[in-house]
Design an enzyme around this catalytic site. Structure first.
Site, PDB file in Angstrom:
ATOM      1  N   GLY A 175       0.822  -1.194   0.000  1.00 55.94           N
ATOM      2  CA  GLY A 175       0.000   0.000   0.000  1.00 55.94           C
ATOM      3  C   GLY A 175       0.864   1.256   0.000  1.00 55.94           C
ATOM      4  O   GLY A 175       1.892   1.316   0.679  1.00 55.94           O
ATOM      5  N   LEU A 176       0.462   2.269  -0.746  1.00 59.52           N
ATOM      6  CA  LEU A 176       1.233   3.504  -0.845  1.00 59.52           C
ATOM      7  C   LEU A 176       1.256   4.223   0.496  1.00 59.52           C
ATOM      8  O   LEU A 176       0.210   4.611   1.017  1.00 59.52           O
ATOM      9  CB  LEU A 176       0.627   4.415  -1.917  1.00 59.52           C
ATOM     10  CG  LEU A 176       1.293   5.782  -2.099  1.00 59.52           C
ATOM     11  CD1 LEU A 176       2.747   5.618  -2.536  1.00 59.52           C
ATOM     12  CD2 LEU A 176       0.517   6.632  -3.102  1.00 59.52           C
ATOM     13  N   ASP A 177       2.460   4.393   1.070  1.00 61.74           N
ATOM     14  CA  ASP A 177       2.650   5.102   2.343  1.00 61.74           C
ATOM     15  C   ASP A 177       1.728   4.560   3.436  1.00 61.74           C
ATOM     16  O   ASP A 177       1.206   5.314   4.257  1.00 61.74           O
ATOM     17  CB  ASP A 177       2.409   6.607   2.169  1.00 61.74           C
ATOM     18  CG  ASP A 177       3.429   7.240   1.247  1.00 61.74           C
ATOM     19  OD1 ASP A 177       4.522   6.665   1.099  1.00 61.74           O
ATOM     20  OD2 ASP A 177       3.142   8.307   0.678  1.00 61.74           O
ATOM     21  N   ALA A 178       1.545   3.242   3.448  1.00 64.30           N
ATOM     22  CA  ALA A 178       0.574   2.649   4.371  1.00 64.30           C
ATOM     23  C   ALA A 178       1.209   1.700   5.384  1.00 64.30           C
ATOM     24  O   ALA A 178       0.491   1.086   6.171  1.00 64.30           O
ATOM     25  CB  ALA A 178      -0.496   1.894   3.573  1.00 64.30           C
TER      26      ALA A 178
END
Length: 327
Positions: A269-272
């Site tokens: 996940g993007l920046d997750a």
């Protein structure tokens, strides 16, 4: 390894010291050890003082432990260190209310003559099996300052190479710095259809972790699975959130009063991923766009440096599904 973008560096470092032991052997029906009597603890403490005071050479040790919660864990860990002449400086313990698991981080000094590394590892392994530990990590030296002490030769990491998707000229400051230290530099241009992930994997195979300092590329699930080790990332935190091109300018034009940065582990996940470190700073009407951007970029560098420092000092442990314990 450092991986560079025009304004930032990304590092993958191979630690000089460190042993990871994930013990998952389950023993059913095991009786946990009792807490030693007070007089036993006094005897151990006296022995530790006597041995450590006679040692001419002491080494700084750090031990991190993660296991199901049980009575007597701290006592057993302390006894393991003190009985071999180790001098305990600090112990941090965390047991969450909602989940009966135990986390600890111990700092101590020891004499390698009285307690050789092989013997130390064997004794901590016994404790790992005894308490069904999920993680028992030991390091015998941690002096880390990401940005400055590395250049002074005082970091407990080996930087294997620099990878960048931005081509720097042969006479730039960063290239001269790398050449002085004998660190290879690799330029791997990326496109939407080719992120050079297989080539990167070939260069980082023998590293212990990677750092993406605004590398500006989303690593695929296949890359994360193939690498199989920790990757640390940094991103800005402009509140409220601004997406798309030039978010700093968007935030400045919107008159935001608070900017921030978040360093976290990389997931699909993007920046997750689980957060390691966060920092914030106030901005005001007195800031122009240049000072606004400088504050934001400086904050990202400080946040990333602190996150890597904590990671290299074994202060970061996974907690629940998407959290971390940071001692």
């Amino acid at each position: 390894m450092w991986v560079e973008n025009p304004d930032y560096r990304t590092m993958s470092s191979r630690l000089r010291y460190g042993t990871r032991s994930n013990c998952q052997n389950k023993r059913k029906g095991m009786v946990l050890g009792r807490i030693p009597a007070t007089r036993d603890l006094r005897r151990i403490a006296t022995m530790a003082r006597a041995l450590s005071s006679s040692s001419a050479t002491s080494i700084h040790g750090i031990h991190v432990f993660h296991c199901p919660d049980a009575v007597g864990i701290v006592a057993k860990l302390s006894e393991c260190i003190a009985s071999r002449g180790g001098n305990i400086h600090s112990v941090d313990v965390f047991v969450p209310e909602s989940n009966q698991v135990f986390y600890s981080r111990s700092e101590f000094t020891f004499d390698p003559v009285c307690w050789p590394r092989d013997a130390m590892e064997a004794e901590f392994r016994k404790l790992s099996k005894f308490f069904n530990a999920e993680a028992s990590v030991l390091r015998d030296h941690c002096l880390v300052d990401l940005l400055h002490r590395w250049q002074e030769g005082r970091l407990s990491v080996d930087i294997s190479c620099v990878i960048s998707n931005h081509n720097r000229g042969p006479d730039t400051h960063i290239i001269r710095l790398l050449e002085r230290h004998g660190i290879p530099y690799y330029y791997l241009p990326t496109t939407s259809g080719n992120k050079q992930e297989q080539e990167i994997l070939g260069l980082v195979d023998d590293t212990d972790f990677l750092v993406l300092a605004r590398y500006m590329q989303v690593m695929s699930g296949r890359f994360l699975e193939s690498y199989g080790k920790d990757i640390i990332n940094i991103h800005h935190g402009l509140l409220p959130s601004f997406k798309g091109g030039n978010p700093s300018k968007q935030a400045y034009n919107a008159g935001v009063k608070l900017i921030g940065a978040t360093s976290h582990f990389v997931t699909e996940g993007l920046d997750a991923g689980p957060i390691i470190e966060q920092m914030v700073e106030r901005v005001s009407h007195r800031d122009n766009l240049r000072s606004f951007v400088l504050k934001s970029e400086n904050l990202e560098r400080q946040c990333l440096a602190q996150a890597i420092k904590s990671y290299c000092e074994l202060r970061v442990l996974p907690f629940e599904s998407n959290k971390t314990v940071v001692f």
